[in-house]
Write a protein that holds these residues in place. Sequence first.
Motif, PDB file in Angstrom:
ATOM      1  N   ALA A 282       0.872  -1.173   0.000  1.00 48.24           N
ATOM      2  CA  ALA A 282       0.000   0.000   0.000  1.00 48.24           C
ATOM      3  C   ALA A 282       0.904   1.216   0.000  1.00 48.24           C
ATOM      4  CB  ALA A 282      -0.862   0.010   1.260  1.00 48.24           C
ATOM      5  N   SER A 283       0.590   2.196  -0.831  1.00 53.16           N
ATOM      6  CA  SER A 283       1.337   3.455  -0.843  1.00 53.16           C
ATOM      7  C   SER A 283       0.339   4.555  -0.504  1.00 53.16           C
ATOM      8  CB  SER A 283       1.952   3.710  -2.217  1.00 53.16           C
ATOM      9  OG  SER A 283       2.741   2.600  -2.603  1.00 53.16           O
ATOM     10  N   LEU A 284       0.515   5.154   0.691  1.00 46.54           N
ATOM     11  CA  LEU A 284      -0.535   6.020   1.240  1.00 46.54           C
ATOM     12  C   LEU A 284      -0.096   7.480   1.332  1.00 46.54           C
ATOM     13  CD1 LEU A 284      -1.570   3.702   4.218  1.00 46.54           C
ATOM     14  CD2 LEU A 284      -2.629   3.846   1.946  1.00 46.54           C
ATOM     15  N   ASP A 285      -1.093   8.379   1.195  1.00 42.95           N
ATOM     16  CA  ASP A 285      -0.819   9.788   1.474  1.00 42.95           C
ATOM     17  C   ASP A 285      -1.217  10.077   2.923  1.00 42.95           C
ATOM     18  OD1 ASP A 285      -3.560  10.173   1.645  1.00 42.95           O
ATOM     19  OD2 ASP A 285      -3.708  11.503  -0.096  1.00 42.95           O
ATOM     20  N   ALA A 286      -1.229  11.358   3.290  1.00 43.62           N
ATOM     21  CA  ALA A 286      -1.492  11.703   4.691  1.00 43.62           C
ATOM     22  C   ALA A 286      -2.931  11.398   5.095  1.00 43.62           C
ATOM     23  CB  ALA A 286      -1.177  13.180   4.914  1.00 43.62           C
ATOM     24  N   ASN A 287      -3.834  11.219   4.110  1.00 39.37           N
ATOM     25  CA  ASN A 287      -5.243  10.950   4.433  1.00 39.37           C
ATOM     26  C   ASN A 287      -5.659   9.519   4.103  1.00 39.37           C
ATOM     27  OD1 ASN A 287      -5.655  13.721   5.127  1.00 39.37           O
ATOM     28  ND2 ASN A 287      -5.516  14.139   2.927  1.00 39.37           N
ATOM     29  N   ASN A 288      -4.684   8.636   3.960  1.00 38.85           N
ATOM     30  CA  ASN A 288      -4.941   7.232   3.633  1.00 38.85           C
ATOM     31  C   ASN A 288      -5.576   7.017   2.268  1.00 38.85           C
ATOM     32  OD1 ASN A 288      -3.717   6.267   5.850  1.00 38.85           O
ATOM     33  ND2 ASN A 288      -5.571   5.633   6.927  1.00 38.85           N
ATOM     34  N   LYS A 289      -5.480   8.028   1.379  1.00 38.80           N
ATOM     35  CA  LYS A 289      -5.793   7.721  -0.015  1.00 38.80           C
ATOM     36  C   LYS A 289      -4.581   6.939  -0.517  1.00 38.80           C
ATOM     37  CE  LYS A 289      -6.676   9.296  -4.599  1.00 38.80           C
ATOM     38  NZ  LYS A 289      -7.158  10.278  -5.535  1.00 38.80           N
ATOM     39  N   GLY A 290      -4.810   5.955  -1.358  1.00 35.05           N
ATOM     40  CA  GLY A 290      -3.656   5.138  -1.674  1.00 35.05           C
ATOM     41  C   GLY A 290      -3.634   4.493  -3.038  1.00 35.05           C
ATOM     42  N   LEU A 291      -2.440   4.079  -3.376  1.00 32.61           N
ATOM     43  CA  LEU A 291      -2.201   3.261  -4.572  1.00 32.61           C
ATOM     44  C   LEU A 291      -1.761   1.892  -4.065  1.00 32.61           C
ATOM     45  CD1 LEU A 291      -0.231   4.251  -7.743  1.00 32.61           C
ATOM     46  CD2 LEU A 291       0.436   2.206  -6.485  1.00 32.61           C
ATOM     47  N   TYR A 292      -2.303   0.847  -4.673  1.00 35.75           N
ATOM     48  CA  TYR A 292      -2.063  -0.520  -4.200  1.00 35.75           C
ATOM     49  C   TYR A 292      -1.470  -1.334  -5.337  1.00 35.75           C
ATOM     50  CZ  TYR A 292      -4.654   1.340  -0.392  1.00 35.75           C
ATOM     51  OH  TYR A 292      -5.023   2.143   0.665  1.00 35.75           O
ATOM     52  N   GLU A 293      -0.322  -1.926  -5.079  1.00 39.23           N
ATOM     53  CA  GLU A 293       0.367  -2.666  -6.133  1.00 39.23           C
ATOM     54  C   GLU A 293       1.184  -3.786  -5.508  1.00 39.23           C
ATOM     55  OE1 GLU A 293       3.729  -0.729  -7.992  1.00 39.23           O
ATOM     56  OE2 GLU A 293       4.017   0.633  -6.314  1.00 39.23           O
ATOM     57  N   PRO A 294       1.445  -4.844  -6.290  1.00 36.87           N
ATOM     58  CA  PRO A 294       2.373  -5.857  -5.783  1.00 36.87           C
ATOM     59  C   PRO A 294       3.763  -5.222  -5.656  1.00 36.87           C
ATOM     60  CG  PRO A 294       1.957  -6.187  -8.124  1.00 36.87           C
ATOM     61  CD  PRO A 294       1.016  -5.110  -7.667  1.00 36.87           C
ATOM     62  N   SER A 295       4.616  -5.805  -4.800  1.00 39.74           N
ATOM     63  CA  SER A 295       5.946  -5.208  -4.619  1.00 39.74           C
ATOM     64  C   SER A 295       6.886  -5.518  -5.780  1.00 39.74           C
ATOM     65  CB  SER A 295       6.562  -5.713  -3.314  1.00 39.74           C
ATOM     66  OG  SER A 295       5.773  -5.284  -2.226  1.00 39.74           O
ATOM     67  N   HIS A 296       6.484  -6.460  -6.619  1.00 30.63           N
ATOM     68  CA  HIS A 296       7.356  -6.829  -7.737  1.00 30.63           C
ATOM     69  C   HIS A 296       7.137  -5.934  -8.953  1.00 30.63           C
ATOM     70  CE1 HIS A 296       3.917  -8.703  -9.742  1.00 30.63           C
ATOM     71  NE2 HIS A 296       3.635  -9.360  -8.620  1.00 30.63           N
ATOM     72  N   GLY A 297       7.940  -6.189  -9.987  1.00 27.43           N
ATOM     73  CA  GLY A 297       7.827  -5.420 -11.218  1.00 27.43           C
ATOM     74  C   GLY A 297       7.037  -6.154 -12.282  1.00 27.43           C
ATOM     75  N   SER A 298       7.299  -5.799 -13.539  1.00 26.49           N
ATOM     76  CA  SER A 298       6.473  -6.294 -14.653  1.00 26.49           C
ATOM     77  C   SER A 298       6.932  -7.657 -15.171  1.00 26.49           C
ATOM     78  CB  SER A 298       6.518  -5.275 -15.789  1.00 26.49           C
ATOM     79  OG  SER A 298       7.867  -5.061 -16.176  1.00 26.49           O
ATOM     80  N   ALA A 299       8.002  -8.196 -14.587  1.00 26.77           N
ATOM     81  CA  ALA A 299       8.481  -9.554 -14.902  1.00 26.77           C
ATOM     82  C   ALA A 299       8.422  -9.877 -16.396  1.00 26.77           C
ATOM     83  CB  ALA A 299       7.693 -10.586 -14.096  1.00 26.77           C
ATOM     84  N   PRO A 300       9.132  -9.128 -17.230  1.00 28.94           N
ATOM     85  CA  PRO A 300       9.049  -9.377 -18.682  1.00 28.94           C
ATOM     86  C   PRO A 300       9.461 -10.801 -19.059  1.00 28.94           C
ATOM     87  CG  PRO A 300      10.444  -7.442 -18.213  1.00 28.94           C
ATOM     88  CD  PRO A 300      10.046  -8.030 -16.892  1.00 28.94           C
TER      89      PRO A 300
ATOM     90  N   ALA B  46      -6.901  -6.360  -1.313  1.00 24.79           N
ATOM     91  CA  ALA B  46      -7.434  -6.472   0.058  1.00 24.79           C
ATOM     92  C   ALA B  46      -6.942  -5.300   0.912  1.00 24.79           C
ATOM     93  CB  ALA B  46      -7.013  -7.809   0.678  1.00 24.79           C
ATOM     94  N   MET B  47      -5.670  -4.935   0.757  1.00 20.11           N
ATOM     95  CA  MET B  47      -5.156  -3.773   1.510  1.00 20.11           C
ATOM     96  C   MET B  47      -5.920  -2.509   1.116  1.00 20.11           C
ATOM     97  SD  MET B  47      -1.008  -4.354   1.622  1.00 20.11           S
ATOM     98  CE  MET B  47      -0.623  -3.326   3.051  1.00 20.11           C
ATOM     99  N   MET B  48      -6.254  -2.393  -0.160  1.00 19.50           N
ATOM    100  CA  MET B  48      -7.011  -1.240  -0.641  1.00 19.50           C
ATOM    101  C   MET B  48      -8.367  -1.143   0.058  1.00 19.50           C
ATOM    102  SD  MET B  48      -8.149  -0.477  -4.568  1.00 19.50           S
ATOM    103  CE  MET B  48      -9.310  -1.829  -4.711  1.00 19.50           C
ATOM    104  N   LEU B  49      -9.031  -2.301   0.169  1.00 25.20           N
ATOM    105  CA  LEU B  49     -10.339  -2.317   0.834  1.00 25.20           C
ATOM    106  C   LEU B  49     -10.200  -1.896   2.299  1.00 25.20           C
ATOM    107  CD1 LEU B  49     -11.551  -5.648  -0.761  1.00 25.20           C
ATOM    108  CD2 LEU B  49     -12.630  -3.414  -1.094  1.00 25.20           C
ATOM    109  N   ARG B  50      -9.112  -2.320   2.928  1.00 18.72           N
ATOM    110  CA  ARG B  50      -8.939  -2.034   4.347  1.00 18.72           C
ATOM    111  C   ARG B  50      -8.512  -0.589   4.592  1.00 18.72           C
ATOM    112  NH1 ARG B  50      -5.968  -6.220   5.749  1.00 18.72           N
ATOM    113  NH2 ARG B  50      -7.751  -7.337   6.592  1.00 18.72           N
TER     114      ARG B  50
END
Length: 356
Positions: free
Chosen positions: A265-283, A301-305
């Motif tokens: 989860a990548s969050l701002d000060a108000n818990n708005k967020g971007l949610y992504e796996p920690s890995h890359g695009s695995a070409p 799931a983290m986004m929902l929470r």
Amino acid sequence: MKIAVLPGDGIGPEIIEQAVRVLNALGEPFEMETAPVGGAGYAAHGHPLPEATLKLAQQADAILFGAVGDWKYDTLERALRPEQAILGLRKALKLFANLRPAILYPELAGASTLKPEVVSGLDILIVRELTGDIYFGQPRGVRVCPDGPFKGEREGFDTMRYAESEIRRIAHVAFQAAQKRDKRLTSVDKANVLETFQFWKEIVTDVHKEYPDVALDHMYVDNAAMQLVRAPKKFDVMVTGNMFGDILSDAAAMLTGSIGMLPSASLDANNKGLYEPSHGSAPDIAGKGVANPLATILSAAMMLRYSLNRAEQANRIEAAVKQVLAQGLRTADIYEAGTTKVGTREMGDAVVQALH
Ligand SMILES: NC(=O)C1=CN([C@@H]2O[C@H](COP(=O)(O)OP(=O)(O)OC[C@H]3O[C@@H](n4cnc5c(N)ncnc54)[C@H](O)[C@@H]3O)[C@@H](O)[C@H]2O)C=CC1
Ligand SMILES: CC(C)CC(=O)C(=O)O
Ligand SMILES: [Mg+2]
């Protein structure tokens, strides 16, 4: 509730498809809008973060992001490379707090490259600062060296820097996360060599005064990398800068069996967020239908929470993931003898079916 869905490149579209199917199966009226980003953004609109994609991300309640990057764009000038899309989103949306939970599901103890007794029961949280450090510091570039022993030669340079307010706000996030867990925080730095991290240590120590119930210790990043594979369960919460957190979280991913298991989860000060796996695009595995979609599904799931106030739905997804692992289903990255190998889509199917 509007979710911006940004699949990106490589395995991004394959894993996002499964996360979207799981979200759709929850029976909630989510509005989802998809837009191109990364190499896909460049191909469609000549820029890795097209204006319309950024606008959608700004207007949405949360962002579900796949991954960006493709070897075929490696020769583009830096500003047009796919990776600039995720860096640009983090900066534009002020997503300074990156939470990367490394949890070992008991069924995957044998999938980790580490001995089961080293990793079983693992539950650590890496809190990575995400909008500062050497990834964003100016000046940077490649130039003809103006002075010193290499004068006249070409040189590459980047700037590591952290402002006090940047360190304070990520330290608060980390202390508060530790308060909700085992109340232990390890601040990872390189204070023995770098001014930036000597300053980091000083500020984290100062913020600690506001959290007397949390035990704080400090560790150099080289030792932290070693301790993560020697005795990872000794950690509770780790807080560190952008680059060290990037590197340490990939190492921590292997404690969970695979990088395909580590959400974020990548969050701002108000818990708005971007949610992504920690890995890359695995070409290397893109388009083969073998990528593990679980890190992306667990990111949803983290986004929902965190951003959509739907903790119960998050619990449902996490329970479904546990169930499919208990059923013995494994993508190739977590496969071991005696389990059943499935592809990306079958794993998505199984999670959808396991939702209660
Ligand atoms: N947030 C983002 O969008 C990120 C993008 N990247 C970009 O991704 C591209 C590839 O970078 P790499 O260094 O190769 O890192 P990577 O994380 O994409 O892949 C590293 C290794 O892990 C495997 N892997 C990754 N995700 C997997 C999954 N879900 N299931 C099974 N195996 C998986 C890959 O096949 C590869 O062998 C580059 O262009 C890089 O810049 C890298 C990290 C994060
Ligand atoms: C493209 C990178 C800056 C992203 C990365 O490696 C990460 O966030 O883990
Ligand atoms: Mg990384």
